[in-house]
Scaffold this motif. Structure first.
Motif, short mmCIF file in Angstrom:
data_model
loop_
_atom_site.label_atom_id
_atom_site.label_comp_id
_atom_site.label_asym_id
_atom_site.label_seq_id
_atom_site.Cartn_x
_atom_site.Cartn_y
_atom_site.Cartn_z
N LYS A 1 16.46 -16.55 -29.57
CA LYS A 1 15.91 -17.76 -29.27
C LYS A 1 17.26 -18.89 -29.06
CE LYS A 1 11.48 -17.23 -31.63
NZ LYS A 1 10.70 -17.92 -32.74
N LEU A 2 16.87 -19.77 -28.33
CA LEU A 2 17.90 -20.70 -27.99
C LEU A 2 17.18 -22.02 -28.53
CD1 LEU A 2 20.57 -21.43 -26.55
CD2 LEU A 2 19.13 -22.01 -24.53
N CYS A 3 18.04 -22.81 -29.53
CA CYS A 3 17.65 -24.04 -29.77
C CYS A 3 18.73 -25.00 -29.30
CB CYS A 3 17.64 -23.95 -31.32
SG CYS A 3 17.37 -25.74 -32.04
N ASP A 4 18.09 -26.07 -28.43
CA ASP A 4 19.00 -27.13 -27.82
C ASP A 4 18.88 -28.09 -29.01
OD1 ASP A 4 20.31 -29.27 -26.82
OD2 ASP A 4 18.86 -29.09 -24.99
N LEU A 5 20.21 -28.40 -29.38
CA LEU A 5 20.51 -29.32 -30.76
C LEU A 5 20.64 -30.58 -30.45
CD1 LEU A 5 22.95 -27.11 -32.99
CD2 LEU A 5 20.23 -27.46 -33.27
N GLY A 6 21.00 -30.90 -29.03
CA GLY A 6 20.92 -31.98 -28.55
C GLY A 6 19.65 -32.56 -27.64
#
Length: 357
Positions: free
Chosen positions: A100-105
Motif C-alpha cells: 500500500k502507498l500512503c501519500d503523506l503530503g
C-alpha cells in the motif's frame, strides 16, 4: 579469534561500553511486535510496521519525545515500510500479499499499489536510473521480485529468485536480495531484470538480514548463528570480504549460547554500522578498521528492528518477541516497545587510521 573480537558482555572496557540512560521510549507503540522501522529522509518522522496489522507514523521532536501523527491498516501483519526519497510517500507491505502507498503530503488514504501470490516480505523505493522516476521493488515468499511504476497497476518487470525472499535492501543502483537456502542475489538497477551476481551466503545458517553499505560498494549479511559477514560487490583483495562472531554469550564449558542477528543498519554519515539481536543487545562497528566501537547492555528483550535517522543523530530500535524460542518463549509480560537512542560523541565515528611508518 574473530577479526572484531568477541561481542560478548565480558568486554568490560569502559571506552567500549555504551550508555542507554538517555534512551527515550516511543509514545503509544504498536500493540504487537514491530517488524520494521524507517525514518523519513527529510524530517524526524518515523514509520513503524507491526504484527498488529497497522502502520503507524510518529513525529519526533528535539528532545526525543514522540507523537503519533497517522496510522492505517492492512488486512494481515505488516512486514515492511519505506519512505520515498522526498519523504512524501510511505509504502508498506505484508502478509495480505499487497503493498500500500500512503501519500503523506496528500489525503493520507492508503492505496494498493502492488500484489504478489504470497506474503510480501520487503518493499523498497528506488530512483530508476533509466527514467529518474520513483519506483518500487517488492520481494515475496512467492520467490519473485517485482518492479512497479506507481502510475501502473501491473509490474513493469519481474525476476524469479531461487527461494523465498527473506530480506532485501537498496542503495543507489545496488539491490541486494537474501533468500531462503542462503542465496544472495546482487542486482545493478541499471539492468534490473537480471542478477549481476549470485552467491551463497558466507554464513552457514539461515539469513536474517541483508543491508547495503552507505556508499553502495557492498553489503552486510546477518544470520541466525550470531555471525555477520561483510561482502563487497567487487572484491578488492583477498581480505576485503570477511565475517565475524557477534551476539553470543561467553562460553560455559563446551556450550556457547548463540543468538540471531535480527537487523543491521548503516550510519548515513560515517558508514559504520549496527548489529542487533535476539540477545537484546546492539553494537556499533567499524568495518574498515575491523573493530567494535561500542557495545550496549541488554535492553530486556530481543531487538527485532533498527534504523538511523537521516543525519545519524538518532538510532531507533524495537524490542519485542522474535519467536527465536518458539511458542513457549512468548508471554504477555514480554516487553514491546520502540526506543530512541541519541547518538552522541564518537559512538558511531570510525576509528582514526593508524599509518605505519
Amino acid at each position: 579469534m574473530s577479526l572484531f573480537g568477541s561481542a560478548a558482555p565480558a568486554a568490560s572496557s569502559t571506552n567500549t561500553q555504551g550508555d542507554l540512560s538517555k534512551d527515550v521510549a516511543l509514545n503509544q507503540p504498536p500493540e504487537d511486535t514491530v517488524t520494521d522501522l524507517v525514518f523519513s529522509p527529510t524530517a524526524e518522522i518515523l514509520a513503524v510496521s507491526s504484527w498488529d496489522k497497522k502502520v503507524r507514523v510518529y513525529e519526533i521532536d528535539n528532545s526525543g519525545q514522540s507523537q503519533g501523527k497517522h496510522a492505517y491498516d492492512h488486512d494481515a501483519p505488516v512486514f515492511s515500510v519505506d519512505f520515498s526519497k522526498d519523504g512524501t510517500k510511505l509504502v508498506s507491505a505484508g502478509a495480505d500479499k499487497m503493498a500500500k502507498l500512503c501519500d503523506l503530503g496528500g489525503n493520507l488514504q492508503a492505496q494498493q499499489v502492488a500484489a504478489h501470490d504470497q506474503p510480501i516480505k520487503c518493499a523498497k523505493f528506488f530512483e530508476s536510473p533509466q527514467s529518474n522516476s520513483t519506483m518500487l521493488v517488492t520481494g515475496s515468499w512467492d520467490k519473485t521480485v517485482k518492479y512497479w511504476d506507481l502510475r501502473q497497476s501491473t509490474p513493469v518487470g519481474t525476476v524469479t529468485a531461487q527461494e523465498r525472499i527473506y530480506s532485501m535492501d537498496v542503495r543507489n543502483n545496488l539491490l541486494v536480495i537474501g533468500t531462503a537456502d542462503r542465496y544472495i542475489n546482487v542486482v545493478n538497477l541499471q539492468d534490473p531484470l537480471k542478477f549481476y551476481k549470485t552467491i551463497q551466503s558466507p554464513l552457514k545458517w539461515q539469513t536474517r538480514v541483508v543491508s547495503c553499505f552507505s556508499d553502495a560498494s557492498g553489503f552486510a549479511v546477518g544470520s541466525i548463528e550470531g555471525r555477520c559477514a561483510i561482502q563487497y560487490v567487487e572484491e578488492k583483495d583477498a581480505t576485503s570480504n570477511f565475517s565475524f562472531k557477534c551476539h553470543r554469550d561467553p562460553p560455559q564449558g563446551n556450550v556457547t549460547n548463540v543468538y540471531s542477528v535480527n537487523d543491521i543498519s548503516f550510519h548515513p554519515v560515517h558508514g559504520t554500522f549496527s548489529t542487533a539481536g535476539s540477545d537484546g543487545t546492539f553494537h556499533f562497528w567499524d568495518k574498515d578498521a575491523k573493530h567494535r566501537l561500542k557495545g550496549y547492555p541488554t535492553v530486556g528483550g530481543s531487538i527485532v528492528a533498527t534504523t538511523f535517522n537521516s543525519t545519524g543523530s538518532i538510532f531507533a530500535y524495537a524490542v519485542g518477541y522474535d519467536w527465536s524460542k518458539g511458542h513457549q518463549g512468548n508471554n504477555p509480560q514480554y516487553p514491546n516497545k520502540v526506543m530512541l537512542h541519541p547518538v552522541q560523541g564518537d559512538e558511531c565515528k570510525p576509528r582514526p587510521s593508524v599509518k605505519k611508518r
